[in-house]
Scaffold this motif. Structure first.
Motif, PDB file in Angstrom:
ATOM      1  N   GLU A 109      43.274  39.017  49.317  1.00 38.25           N
ATOM      2  CA  GLU A 109      44.564  39.507  48.421  1.00 38.25           C
ATOM      3  C   GLU A 109      45.703  38.502  48.671  1.00 38.25           C
ATOM      4  O   GLU A 109      46.613  38.401  47.703  1.00 38.25           O
ATOM      5  N   GLU A 127      44.463  40.109  41.123  1.00 33.21           N
ATOM      6  CA  GLU A 127      43.409  40.644  40.818  1.00 33.21           C
ATOM      7  C   GLU A 127      42.662  40.155  39.656  1.00 33.21           C
ATOM      8  O   GLU A 127      43.024  39.428  38.635  1.00 33.21           O
ATOM      9  N   TYR A 128      41.049  40.000  39.644  1.00 30.59           N
ATOM     10  CA  TYR A 128      40.548  39.567  38.611  1.00 30.59           C
ATOM     11  C   TYR A 128      40.676  40.138  37.315  1.00 30.59           C
ATOM     12  O   TYR A 128      40.599  41.399  36.971  1.00 30.59           O
ATOM     13  N   LYS A 135      43.858  42.763  31.176  1.00 31.39           N
ATOM     14  CA  LYS A 135      43.367  43.074  32.485  1.00 31.39           C
ATOM     15  C   LYS A 135      43.786  41.728  33.565  1.00 31.39           C
ATOM     16  O   LYS A 135      44.371  42.137  34.549  1.00 31.39           O
ATOM     17  N   GLY A 139      46.886  41.985  36.261  1.00 32.76           N
ATOM     18  CA  GLY A 139      46.802  41.445  37.356  1.00 32.76           C
ATOM     19  C   GLY A 139      47.675  40.429  38.159  1.00 32.76           C
ATOM     20  O   GLY A 139      48.221  40.285  39.063  1.00 32.76           O
ATOM     21  N   SER A 155      42.212  35.187  40.868  1.00 33.20           N
ATOM     22  CA  SER A 155      40.722  35.292  41.256  1.00 33.20           C
ATOM     23  C   SER A 155      39.762  34.676  40.498  1.00 33.20           C
ATOM     24  O   SER A 155      39.921  34.915  39.480  1.00 33.20           O
ATOM     25  N   HIS A 366      31.635  38.023  47.474  1.00 29.06           N
ATOM     26  CA  HIS A 366      32.354  38.247  46.234  1.00 29.06           C
ATOM     27  C   HIS A 366      31.910  37.136  45.060  1.00 29.06           C
ATOM     28  O   HIS A 366      32.247  36.056  45.065  1.00 29.06           O
TER      29      HIS A 366
END
Ligand SMILES: [Zn+2]
Length: 395
Positions: A109, A127-128, A135, A139, A155, A366
């Protein structure tokens, strides 16, 4: 600055970004504030080397709307967001720079800033979200609230750098790259319990963790060479360019690989071998290249397989449905319809390979979802084929 000066500054920045290696091709975007209501931004999908000031698009800060026929970058919303929330920000660049991309795939993070003046306390990793989506913007918005420096990492994608002016923004991008390299070094030294960090050591460590054993590495990669298709065969760019016809009765070992690829894939006109460090290491680890970065997923797809052996039929099999393949001990073969596209394939494969090696230090958990990869690859291929590229007809 007035609108014309802002546009000229953006053109200058585009060229400087390509020259510095912070962006490649048309990946990334640049914007400059004009006043409290407007900013100018690079257009979507045009080459930065030949960009003219009148192709730079004026957008509104409050809703990212624009007038005129030239489409602005699809990430204009992220730039607008920065100008809305940061009244002291006048210049923004979004890059796909190498080291920040590697760290962007770790699933962490935040990253320590290692004391770099423009990076604040630490660098948040947003965030992705898929490119161009709400979205993604959400993020970024959240990450910006945690940011007291001039950069955030996005990300599985790249970086966002911003500042009071052109120079400050470029310095922030450079400092981010240096901090990301320092972070990779720190992760390596902690995980490997050693004291020396260099590329070769990192690659050896990766191979031994993937294979679960220490192997002695071959000094040299298998030579497969580059080639280009001709009407009835291909030219192998070995020491002296050798012309082969599909009907020939004898082929060298390397030539046979090229022959089988061209015969089975009408969409491929150029093959380029990349046996450089990272791809060589992944090929030796017998691992597939997993999708860790958006530009890899867009151009190459959901993965690049590692062939079972160096046999031509195994290589052709592993390449099926893809533009890149790993050959054990030979690095990667990057394939495409045009020579410049093989370079794009190569670039994203190299970057993804380093991300794979880096994320292995954290357990390598990930990666992008298969669905996201398929979607990105589909959208990219579709929008790409709509543009008037001079792809030589496959024969
Ligand atoms: Zn991007």
């Amino acid at each position: 600055v007035n609108e014309q000066m802002a546009k000229e500054l953006v053109v200058r920045a585009g060229i400087a970004l390509v020259e510095s290696g912070l962006i490649a091709r048309t990946w990334g975007n640049v914007s400059c504030r004009v006043d409290e209501n407007t900013f100018v931004i690079t257009p979507s999908g045009r080459s930065y080397e030949t960009l003219k000031p009148d192709e730079i698009v004026l957008c509104r800060i409050d809703d990212a709307s624009y007038e005129g026929t030239i489409k602005p970058s699809s990430e204009k919303g992220i730039h607008a967001l920065l100008y809305q929330t940061h009244s002291d920000t006048n210049f923004v660049i979004h890059t796909h720079q190498l080291m920040a991309s590697v760290i962007s795939a770790t699933g962490l993070e935040r990253m320590p800033s290692f004391g770099f003046a423009l990076l604040g306390k630490d660098v948040p990793i947003a965030e992705y979200g898929l490119p161009g989506t709400k979205k993604l913007r959400e993020g970024v918005r959240k990450a910006l609230t945690k940011c007291d420096g001039h950069t955030i990492i996005m990300s599985h994608h790249g970086a966002l750098c911003f500042g009071e002016n052109y120079d400050e923004t470029f310095s922030a991008a450079q400092q981010l790259e240096d901090a990301c390299r320092a972070f990779l070094r720190k992760l390596y030294l902690e995980t490997s319990h050693t004291t020396v960090f260099n590329e070769a050591a990192l690659q050896r460590f990766y191979i031994s963790t993937v294979l679960g054993e220490k192997i002695s590495l071959p000094e040299k990669a298998l030579c497969i060479y580059n080639s280009r298709r001709t009407p009835d065969g291909f030219v192998l760019e070995a020491e002296n360019e050798t012309v082969y016809h599909f009907t020939d009765s004898s082929f060298s070992e390397a030539a046979l690989i090229h022959c089988e690829i061209y015969k089975s894939r009408k969409d491929i006109n150029y093959i380029c071998q990349d046996a450089g460090g990272e791809l060589f290491a992944v090929s030796l680890a017998k691992a597939a290249l997993r999708p860790l970065l958006d530009d890899f997923a867009q151009i190459v797809g959901s993965s690049a397989r590692n062939a079972q052996s160096t046999q031509p039929h195994h290589i052709v099999q592993a390449l099926r449905g893809h533009l890149g393949v790993l050959v054990p001990g030979g690095g990667a073969l990057c394939c495409a319809a045009t020579q410049s596209d093989t370079q794009a394939v190569r670039l994203v494969m190299e970057k993804d390979a380093l991300a794979q090696i880096g994320t292995q230090l954290l357990g390598g958990k990930h990666e992008l979802s298969l669905f996201d990869c398929l979607l990105m690859h589909f959208v990219y291929t579709k929008s790409y084929s709509k543009k008037a590229h001079t792809i030589p007809a496959a024969v």
